[in-house]
Design an enzyme around this catalytic site. Structure first.
Site, short mmCIF file in Angstrom:
data_model
loop_
_atom_site.label_atom_id
_atom_site.label_comp_id
_atom_site.label_asym_id
_atom_site.label_seq_id
_atom_site.Cartn_x
_atom_site.Cartn_y
_atom_site.Cartn_z
N GLU A 1 -5.29 -5.22 10.59
CA GLU A 1 -4.25 -4.23 10.83
C GLU A 1 -4.52 -3.52 12.15
O GLU A 1 -5.28 -2.55 12.20
CB GLU A 1 -4.23 -3.20 9.70
CG GLU A 1 -3.97 -3.79 8.34
CD GLU A 1 -3.43 -2.75 7.37
OE1 GLU A 1 -2.29 -2.91 6.92
OE2 GLU A 1 -4.13 -1.76 7.11
N ASN B 1 0.86 -1.18 0.00
CA ASN B 1 0.00 0.00 0.00
C ASN B 1 0.90 1.23 0.00
O ASN B 1 1.49 1.58 1.02
CB ASN B 1 -0.88 -0.05 1.26
CG ASN B 1 -1.74 1.19 1.43
OD1 ASN B 1 -1.82 2.02 0.53
ND2 ASN B 1 -2.38 1.30 2.58
N TRP B 2 1.01 1.87 -1.16
CA TRP B 2 1.96 2.99 -1.30
C TRP B 2 1.43 4.28 -0.68
O TRP B 2 2.16 5.27 -0.62
CB TRP B 2 2.31 3.20 -2.77
CG TRP B 2 3.11 2.07 -3.37
CD1 TRP B 2 3.40 0.85 -2.80
CD2 TRP B 2 3.73 2.05 -4.67
NE1 TRP B 2 4.16 0.09 -3.65
CE2 TRP B 2 4.37 0.79 -4.80
CE3 TRP B 2 3.79 2.96 -5.72
CZ2 TRP B 2 5.08 0.44 -5.96
CZ3 TRP B 2 4.50 2.61 -6.86
CH2 TRP B 2 5.14 1.36 -6.98
N GLU C 1 -6.57 4.53 7.94
CA GLU C 1 -6.40 5.97 7.64
C GLU C 1 -7.66 6.55 7.00
O GLU C 1 -7.99 7.71 7.21
CB GLU C 1 -5.16 6.16 6.75
CG GLU C 1 -3.89 5.97 7.57
CD GLU C 1 -2.73 5.34 6.83
OE1 GLU C 1 -2.70 5.37 5.59
OE2 GLU C 1 -1.83 4.81 7.52
N GLY D 1 2.93 -1.21 4.27
CA GLY D 1 2.97 0.22 3.99
C GLY D 1 4.40 0.66 3.72
O GLY D 1 4.95 0.46 2.64
N GLY D 2 5.03 1.25 4.74
CA GLY D 2 6.38 1.82 4.61
C GLY D 2 7.38 0.94 3.88
O GLY D 2 8.09 1.41 2.97
P1 PGA Z 1 2.94 0.13 7.69
O1 PGA Z 1 1.49 0.33 7.05
O2 PGA Z 1 3.50 -1.15 7.10
O3 PGA Z 1 3.72 1.34 7.27
O4 PGA Z 1 2.76 0.01 9.15
C1 PGA Z 1 0.62 -0.76 6.87
C2 PGA Z 1 -0.67 -0.29 6.26
O5 PGA Z 1 -1.11 0.83 6.60
O6 PGA Z 1 -1.28 -0.99 5.46
#
Ligand code: PGA
Length: 250
Positions: free
Chosen positions: A166, A9-10, A96, A233-234
């Site tokens: 998550e 997930n960019w 988010e 994510g990151g």
């Molecule tokens: P993260 O994000 O790996 O940066 O914790 C995960 C996500 O929000 O899907």
């Protein structure tokens, strides 16, 4: 055998040029495995990403969509628009979207319904907040998130759903759920799904873990029985890290 999936997930990262660079880097080092690999670039870069990855095994997903087909919804994108550029997977319910953009379970349920009616595949995200874990209500919270969005699905709908647990306290914080904490919740989720649908659906549905997954902790998480990959994510913003996580799912 359940499908293993690693999805990146960019979020709101990468310009068009940077998107092209990252896709090229992923493609040059990626060797096909049994794990499905998905990337979710920003809206404006989806068309180009899809074009670049057209004949590749790496699939492209959107990060969000609206539940209406067309109309006066400034700034929004429909399922039909995504499908018209060849995108058939969408992430819905991300924390988010819930926390920053105030999407409720009701809104998310409408989006999930719309995507499934369009035969799109949904990566449905959910998870508890830190206070909910501390007060030991995390199982109830997750059950309620699942029920409020997935309670009226048909057998065909279920085939197009991927779940992503998550825990909000683990997203972008560097703090990961331990493999044992994640496994315990994934088992609970699979059990809830079997009650909501059937044993068959529950045993085949892919349940991904998300929240600070890195190359260093991915093997421990993905080796657990009910963890079928990750939503990253990151660490999905660097080709080496992301591909190391993909390897960890094998
Ligand atoms: P993260 O994000 O790996 O940066 O914790 C995960 C996500 O929000 O899907």
């Amino acid at each position: 055998m359940r499908q293993k999936i690693v999805a990146g997930n960019w979020k709101m990262n990468k310009t068009l040029q940077e998107t092209e660079e990252l896709i090229n880097a992923l493609q040059s080092d990626y060797t096909t495995t049994n794990t499905e690999v998905i990337i979710a670039p920003a809206y404006v870069n989806l068309y180009r990403s899809q074009e670049l990855l057209n004949s590749s095994k790496i699939n492209v997903s959107a990060q969000n969509m609206h539940f209406e087909t067309t109309g006066a919804f400034t700034g929004e994108i429909s399922a039909e628009m995504l499908q018209s550029i060849g995108i058939d997977t969408v992430i819905l319910g991300h924390s988010e979207r819930r926390d920053v953009f105030l999407e409720t379970d009701e809104i998310i349920a409408k989006k999930v319904r719309k995507a499934l009616d369009q035969q799109m595949r949904v990566i449905f995200c959910f998870g508890e907040q830190l206070e909910e874990r501390k007060s030991n209500t995390h199982f109830e919270v997750v059950s309620s998130q699942l029920k409020s969005v997935l309670s009226d699905l048909s057998e065909t709908d279920w085939n197009n759903v991927v779940l992503a647990y998550e825990p909000v306290w683990a997203i972008g914080t560097g703090e990961t759920a331990s493999p044992e904490q994640a496994q315990e919740m994934h088992k609970h989720i699979r059990n809830e799904i079997s009650v909501m649908s059937s044993e068959a659906v529950a045993s085949q549905i892919s349940i991904l873990y998300g929240g600070s997954v890195k190359p260093a902790n991915a093997v421990g998480l993905f080796s657990k029985e009910d963890i079928d990959g990750g939503l990253i994510g990151g660490a999905s913003l660097k080709a080496d890290d992301f591909l190391a996580i993909v390897d960890a799912a094998e």
